[in-house]
Scaffold this active site. Structure first.
Site, PDB file in Angstrom:
ATOM      1  N   GLU A  10       0.831  -1.219   0.000  1.00 41.47           N
ATOM      2  CA  GLU A  10       0.000   0.000   0.000  1.00 41.47           C
ATOM      3  C   GLU A  10       0.862   1.265   0.000  1.00 41.47           C
ATOM      4  OE1 GLU A  10      -3.639   2.235   2.406  1.00 41.47           O
ATOM      5  OE2 GLU A  10      -2.554   0.629   3.410  1.00 41.47           O
ATOM      6  N   LYS A  46      -2.766  -1.956  -2.822  1.00 36.66           N
ATOM      7  CA  LYS A  46      -3.809  -1.059  -2.312  1.00 36.66           C
ATOM      8  C   LYS A  46      -3.363   0.360  -2.625  1.00 36.66           C
ATOM      9  CE  LYS A  46      -6.614   0.165   1.712  1.00 36.66           C
ATOM     10  NZ  LYS A  46      -7.232  -0.292   2.964  1.00 36.66           N
TER      11      LYS A  46
END
Length: 295
Positions: free
Chosen positions: A177, A214
Site C-alpha cells: 500500500e 492497495k
C-alpha cells in the site's frame, strides 16, 4: 500453503475488502467517529476493549455478509481477540466466509524526499508466525507519497517489495500500500511514477510470488489497468484516502476491476447509540453502496 478457496475468492470474487485495522494511533479517531469520546476511557486497555466491541458489532452484523464483502483487514490486537468464542480470523472465515488480512506495519517515519516510509518492523518474523497460527491469509502495510520525487517514490516501492518478499516467504499474500496523498498538488504525476516503479518490481517476481496492491483512486481513470492485469497481482484494491463515501464510490466506479478497501468510508454513519436495527440498516446501506461501486 495458501488457502485455495480464499485465494479464489479474493482473486475472482465480486465484492470489496473492509478495512477494520485502525491501530493505536488512529483508534481514538475511529472511536470518536463512532460516538465514543476520549473522556469515556482512561487506559489503552479500555480503549482497545471499546474498539473491539465496535468491530465485533460490525463483523457480527447480518449486513457484514460474504455476498458483498470478500475480505477484512484486522489490527494485530483484533487478531489476538475473540468474537463469540473464536479467534477473529476463524470467526470471519468459518462464520462469514470473509478472508482475514492483518495490518503489519508500525506506522510511518518522518517525511523525507516527499514521502513517508514505514517505520522498521523489528518483530515481523514473529508476527508472521502468529498470523499463520491464527489462520490469516494476507497482510497489509502502508507508506505515503506526497510529492512527485523519483528518489522518494523509488524508496517507498523498494521498501514495500523488500518486506513483501519476506511476507511471501512466510506463506502469506502481502497487500502493498503506497498511498498517494489525495491532497498532493502533483497527485497525477505521482501516480504515473508509482505505476512505473511498481511495474518494474512486479516483473522481477517469480511466477508463484503473488501480491496485492492497495492504491489511492487515480486522478485519471484506469491508470492502474496494467497492474490489475499483471499475472503476479491477485487483486488491486482502492483506499478512500479521506474522500467521503459518496465521493470515493463515484470515483471508484470510473475504474474497471478496481475494488474498494475502505475504512472510514465504510463506518462513517455508524454510532454506538444506534439500536441494532438502526446500526444494521446504516451498515447495510454502506456495504451495498461500496459493493455497487466495486462491481
Amino acid at each position: 500453503m495458501l488457502n485455495q478457496h480464499q485465494l479464489e475468492r479474493i482473486k475472482n470474487g465480486n465484492g470489496f475488502i473492509a478495512a477494520l485495522d485502525q491501530s493505536g494511533g488512529s483508534t481514538p479517531k475511529a472511536l470518536a467517529g463512532y460516538g465514543i469520546s476520549e473522556d469515556e476511557y482512561s487506559t489503552k486497555d479500555e480503549m482497545f476493549d471499546l474498539v473491539h466491541q465496535m468491530r465485533t458489532r460490525i463483523i457480527t452484523s447480518p449486513a457484514f455478509d460474504p455476498k458483498h464483502i470478500l475480505g477484512a483487514i484486522l489490527f494485530e490486537q483484533t487478531m489476538d481477540r475473540e468474537i463469540e468464542g473464536k479467534y477473529t480470523a476463524d470467526y470471519l472465515a468459518e462464520e462469514k466466509d470473509v478472508v482475514p488480512f492483518l495490518k503489519v506495519d508500525k506506522g510511518l517515519d518522518e517525511e523525507s524526499n516527499g514521502v513517508q516510509l514505514m517505520k522498521p518492523i523489528p518483530d515481523l518474523d514473529d508476527l508472521l508466525k502468529r498470523a499463520n497460527d491464527r489462520h490469516i491469509f494476507g497482510t497489509k502495510m502502508r507508506s505515503v507519497i506526497k510529492e512527485a520525487n523519483s528518489e522518494g517514490i523509488k524508496a517507498v516501492v523498494d521498501q514495500q517489495f523488500e518486506i513483501g518478499k519476506q511476507i511471501i516467504s512466510a506463506g502469506l499474500v502481502p497487500i502493498i500500500e503506497p498511498e498517494v496523498d489525495i491532497n498532493s498538488p502533483e497527485k497525477e504525476k505521482c501516480e504515473e511514477m508509482l505505476k512505473a516503479e511498481i511495474r518494474e518490481h512486479l516483473d522481477k517476481l517469480d511466477e508463484n510470488e503473488l501480491v496485492m496492491l492497495k492504491l489511492s483512486i487515480p486522478t485519471v481513470a484506469n491508470t492502474y489497468k496494467e497492474l490489475i492485469e499483471h499475472p503476479n497481482v491477485v487483486r488491486v484494491v482502492a483506499l478512500s484516502g479521506g474522500y467521503s463515501r459518496d465521493e470515493a464510490n463515484e470515483l471508484l466506479k470510473k475504474n474497471d476491476n478496481l475494488i474498494a478497501s475502505f475504512s472510514r468510508a465504510l463506518t462513517q454513519d455508524l454510532n454506538v447509540s444506534q439500536t441494532d436495527e438502526e446500526f444494521n440498516t446504516s451498515l447495510q446501506k454502506a456495504v451495498e453502496s461500496i459493493y455497487e461501486a466495486s462491481v
